[in-house]
Design an enzyme around this catalytic site. Structure first.
Site, mmCIF file in Angstrom:
data_model
loop_
_atom_site.group_PDB
_atom_site.id
_atom_site.type_symbol
_atom_site.label_atom_id
_atom_site.label_comp_id
_atom_site.label_asym_id
_atom_site.label_seq_id
_atom_site.Cartn_x
_atom_site.Cartn_y
_atom_site.Cartn_z
ATOM 1 N N ASP A 252 0.995 -1.217 0.041
ATOM 2 C CA ASP A 252 0.045 -0.081 0.092
ATOM 3 C C ASP A 252 0.887 1.208 0.007
ATOM 4 O OD1 ASP A 252 -3.017 0.611 0.413
ATOM 5 O OD2 ASP A 252 -1.752 2.055 1.808
ATOM 6 N N ILE A 253 0.692 2.294 -0.794
ATOM 7 C CA ILE A 253 1.411 3.585 -0.696
ATOM 8 C C ILE A 253 0.946 4.180 0.477
ATOM 9 C CG2 ILE A 253 1.841 5.705 -2.258
ATOM 10 C CD1 ILE A 253 1.111 4.197 -4.611
ATOM 11 N N GLU B 248 -4.577 2.509 -4.545
ATOM 12 C CA GLU B 248 -3.344 2.419 -4.368
ATOM 13 C C GLU B 248 -2.706 1.123 -3.768
ATOM 14 O OE1 GLU B 248 -4.859 4.173 -0.468
ATOM 15 O OE2 GLU B 248 -5.484 4.036 -2.429
#
Length: 483
Positions: free
Chosen positions: A355-356, A399
């Site tokens: 996950d960003i 994302e």
């Protein structure tokens, strides 16, 4: 209409132990223009027929070693269609009946009435050629039907063409049959071949600047059938003769395969051992075969186009349009497939969810276009890391990304996670609105299992998601492992 007797091609076998009669028969047959072979007894006649089957046999009944009746029966067993005319001094009804029982088609008694003999031989040869032509016609129709049926049941063009050259060589009793495919530059190659083992194979050979290109030949470009009966007496160009010598050809028959007003290729028959006078039926057969072959080529090309379109659609259906890496659908399919495979192999399967960190802040600060570029850059990094056969980097959603790592235990998955984190840090992607760094960072969750029936891929996803949540909870820019 009575068929024309093929005088020069007619082979007569004379079997008689009386040398005087033998010479008289030979003289009479040669005077008619027939080719003649002789044998002094039945066994010698059988030996000759094993190697070269005559069109008609003039057979005496009473001979040493093997008499005519036994010889006739064995010749009939060798070829039921062989024409056998018994010539004998025996004129009783039993002898006549026996002759017909063992396969003779006619019977003449000695002394020979030469005018009657010549008429009987001519009549039998007419019947012989009628049967030969009928049999050949049937075989032609069977071959065309076989090729047509092959086209209906197979989309494999090479298989259809291979069947064609094999069956044509068998029917025409020739040395080599090929299908030659043209390339855009005028060169070409032998796509399929059927050849007698004693001759060199030309399969796959590429030919340039030969009579097969438009530089040295012209006839088949006019859609004509190209017939050569003797390469040394056909007025051929040097490049043509050179190629035919390379192909070990003494005679050939070339039929163009035309597709959409262009010559797609050639169906070529070669006689390698000696010159050959091609029959009209040979030419008609090859011409007739071009129609189903054109159908097969068109069918194969349409199928290839359809396959390419389907593959493109499949690719589009499984690729994320923004990042150009596999999408969630592809991820689900691969994870399910690898789960089943590794369950059978009892081998480990690891999953990393990525996950960003603070991606919403990134979008709010730099805009959605920059956010898209950020997603592309992360996808590129993950794709570069997942390079082993079977590994998959996919966009999981928003994302979030996922890596499927077959045959990978926890230690291996940690190694991959550390590479990802190190790689993303070296890129120095600015993220001023992040709450933990001035640069873009990732959080990763790792889960590993040896798949088994009591669990499912969903279990592995849930465990990796729990680990990802813990990585975020404990500070982000790190990985966490589901124990």
């Amino acid at each position: 209409m009575t068929p024309r007797i093929r005088i020069s091609n007619t082979l007569v076998l004379i079997v008689d132990d009386d040398l005087v009669v033998q010479m008289q028969l030979r003289h009479a047959m040669e005077k008619e223009g027939y080719q003649v072979m002789v044998a002094g007894d039945g066994k010698a006649a059988l030996d000759i027929c094993m190697n070269s089957l005559p069109d008609i046999v003039l057979l005496d009944a009473v001979m040493p070693v093997m008499d005519g009746f036994v010889c006739c029966a064995q010749l009939h067993a060798l070829d039921p269609n062989i024409s056998i005319l018994m010539i004998t001094a025996l004129d009783d009804q039993d002898s006549v009946d026996q002759a017909f029982e063992v396969g003779a088609v006619d019977y003449i008694t000695k002394p020979i009435h030469w005018a009657v003999l010549k008429q009987r031989v001519r009549r039998l040869l007419q019947m012989h050629w009628i049967m030969k032509e009928f049999q050949y016609k049937v075989e032609q129709e069977q071959l065309v039907a076989k090729i047509t049926q092959k086209i209906r049941t197979s989309l494999n063009l090479e298989q259809i063409l291979s069947t064609t050259v094999i069956e044509v060589r068998k029917l025409l009793k020739t040395d080599r049959v090929i299908v030659y495919r043209f390339q855009p530059d005028g060169s070409g190659y032998v796509i399929v071949e059927s050849v007698d083992p004693k001759w060199d194979s030309m399969l796959g050979r590429v030919y340039k600047d030969t009579y097969l290109s438009d530089k040295c030949s012209y006839k088949y470009w006019k859609r004509d059938v190209y017939v050569i009966e003797d390469i040394n007496n056909a007025g051929l160009s040097p490049c043509h003769i050179d190629l035919l010598n390379e192909l070990q050809a003494k005679a050939n028959l070339v039929v163009p395969i035309e597709l959409e007003n262009n010559i797609w290729g050639l169906l070529v028959v070669y006689e390698c051992s000696k010159p050959r006078k091609w029959a009209k039926s040979d030419i008609d057969l090859l011409t007739q075969l071009t129609y189903p072959l054109i159908m097969a080529i068109q069918q194969a090309e349409l199928y290839q186009q359809l396959e390419a379109a389907n593959q493109k659609l499949q690719q589009l259906a499984n690729i994320d349009s923004l990042t150009q890496i596999p999408n969630r659908r592809a991820f689900d399919e691969v994870l399910e497939r690898e789960w089943k495979r590794l369950e059978r192999e009892k081998a480990p399967l690891s999953l990393i969810l990525c996950d960003i960190d603070f991606f919403k802040n990134y979008n709010d600060t730099y805009g959605h276009q920059s956010g898209d570029e950020c997603l592309k850059e992360v996808a590129k990094i993950l794709h570069q890391v997942a390079q082993r056969p079977g590994d998959l980097a996919a966009r999981y959603g928003g994302e979030e990304f996922a890596l499927v790592l077959p045959n990978t235990n926890t230690t291996g998955a940690i190694y991959i996670a550390e590479i990802i984190l190190a790689y993303i840090r070296t890129q120095n992607l600015i993220h001023e609105s992040s709450q933990i760094s001035s640069y873009l960072t990732l959080s990763l969750g790792i889960a590993t299992i040896i798949p088994q029936g009591s669990c499912s891929p969903k279990w592995l996803i849930a465990r990796a998601d729990e680990a990802l949540y813990r990585a975020k909870l404990t500070g982000r820019d790190r990985y966490a492992i589901h124990e």
